[in-house]
Design a protein around this motif. Sequence first.
Motif, PDB file in Angstrom:
ATOM      1  N   ASP A   1       0.832  -1.495   0.066  1.00 46.96           N
ATOM      2  CA  ASP A   1       0.135  -0.002   0.082  1.00 46.96           C
ATOM      3  C   ASP A   1       0.870   1.330   0.135  1.00 46.96           C
ATOM      4  OD1 ASP A   1      -2.211   1.707   0.118  1.00 46.96           O
ATOM      5  OD2 ASP A   1      -2.535   1.438   2.424  1.00 46.96           O
ATOM      6  N   TYR A   2       1.533   1.446  -0.879  1.00 50.24           N
ATOM      7  CA  TYR A   2       2.373   2.590  -1.082  1.00 50.24           C
ATOM      8  C   TYR A   2       1.956   3.641  -2.179  1.00 50.24           C
ATOM      9  CZ  TYR A   2       4.428   0.096  -5.058  1.00 50.24           C
ATOM     10  OH  TYR A   2       4.627  -0.737  -6.302  1.00 50.24           O
ATOM     11  N   VAL A   3       2.424   4.905  -2.100  1.00 51.39           N
ATOM     12  CA  VAL A   3       2.146   5.771  -3.250  1.00 51.39           C
ATOM     13  C   VAL A   3       3.227   6.407  -4.135  1.00 51.39           C
ATOM     14  CG1 VAL A   3       2.249   7.770  -1.594  1.00 51.39           C
ATOM     15  CG2 VAL A   3       1.134   8.064  -3.716  1.00 51.39           C
TER      16      VAL A   3
ATOM     17  N   ILE B   1       0.711  12.769   1.568  1.00 50.49           N
ATOM     18  CA  ILE B   1       1.375  11.412   1.821  1.00 50.49           C
ATOM     19  C   ILE B   1       1.464  11.211   3.351  1.00 50.49           C
ATOM     20  CG2 ILE B   1       2.504  11.247  -0.300  1.00 50.49           C
ATOM     21  CD1 ILE B   1       4.034  12.599   2.817  1.00 50.49           C
TER      22      ILE B   1
ATOM     23  N   ARG C   1       1.681   7.572   4.744  1.00 48.41           N
ATOM     24  CA  ARG C   1       1.655   6.567   3.580  1.00 48.41           C
ATOM     25  C   ARG C   1       2.993   5.951   3.496  1.00 48.41           C
ATOM     26  NH1 ARG C   1      -2.347   6.953   0.109  1.00 48.41           N
ATOM     27  NH2 ARG C   1      -1.516   5.100  -0.782  1.00 48.41           N
ATOM     28  N   ASN C   2       3.269   4.848   3.218  1.00 48.91           N
ATOM     29  CA  ASN C   2       4.569   4.668   2.387  1.00 48.91           C
ATOM     30  C   ASN C   2       4.607   5.102   1.097  1.00 48.91           C
ATOM     31  OD1 ASN C   2       5.017   2.581   4.710  1.00 48.91           O
ATOM     32  ND2 ASN C   2       3.719   0.939   3.566  1.00 48.91           N
TER      33      ASN C   2
ATOM     34  N   ALA D   1       5.462  10.996   5.768  1.00 44.34           N
ATOM     35  CA  ALA D   1       5.513  10.086   5.244  1.00 44.34           C
ATOM     36  C   ALA D   1       6.009   8.856   6.418  1.00 44.34           C
ATOM     37  CB  ALA D   1       6.208   9.939   3.882  1.00 44.34           C
TER      38      ALA D   1
END
Length: 272
Positions: free
Chosen positions: A155-157, A192, A195-196, A222
């Motif tokens: 689940d990364y951006v 972010i 987030r990963n 992040a």
Amino acid sequence: MEIIVTPTAEHLELDAARLNSHPQNESRLFPDGEVYVQLESVADIESALVVHSGQPCPNQGLAYLYGLLDLLTKHDVLITLCFTYVPYGMQDKSFYPGTVNYARALLDHVTRYPVRQVYAIDPHFSHRDWVAEYPVSHLHAFPLVQQRVNADLDDYVVVGPDLGAVERFGIPSYEKTRNGAYEVELEGGLDIEGRNVLVFDDLIETGGTMVAAYDRLKSQGADTVVAAAVHGVLDEGIQRVQGTYDGLYLTNTIETDAGNVATESLVQTALE
């Protein structure tokens, strides 16, 4: 079709022919630094895929490449050319009065030979309008990188370190102001927090842009931040990124110990 690798592409795991060494000194370099080009099997080759990496030693590498193309031409070999990394690819426009668009000049030169198609893995100039004038097909390494990242990170951006990433890859990024070869400032915000994040760019040179992106992402909350790039141009930049990020994914288009994403499958597509 025979695959032939120049000396800078010999690290790739391909079933390929290599240039011969001089029979007297078992070297492909003369003492004065000039290159020695011999391909003993050339008379038996009808068509060839020439694979070349533009780093390290871009100028010496081009001497090998031009010599090989000339040799193949004289033996009426049908030539396809694949650049894993295009030398002079960052000089893709005339930046100042009296300068040359060297990337374009390079394509002008190689296409004077009977090269029917040029393949290039994520060249820096892929977004330039003038590229359409040449028989260039772009090969994209990001899907290979993403496969490796998916095995390690959930689940990364994906973001780019500057606006160049938007032009080349169509991913969100920051706006960059360069304050020298090693220092950059990044403006703009991306959502972010918590987030990963995977920071992806086409190349690592000094590493300054990537490090600035890491600092900015961490300041915005992040979680895990990993870096990925297609071309690792300078060892000092690679080490700088490795020492900053939580991980680095780098292809083997240029020979480096940090390369952990294989691109041989992309090269093989040039045979199809």
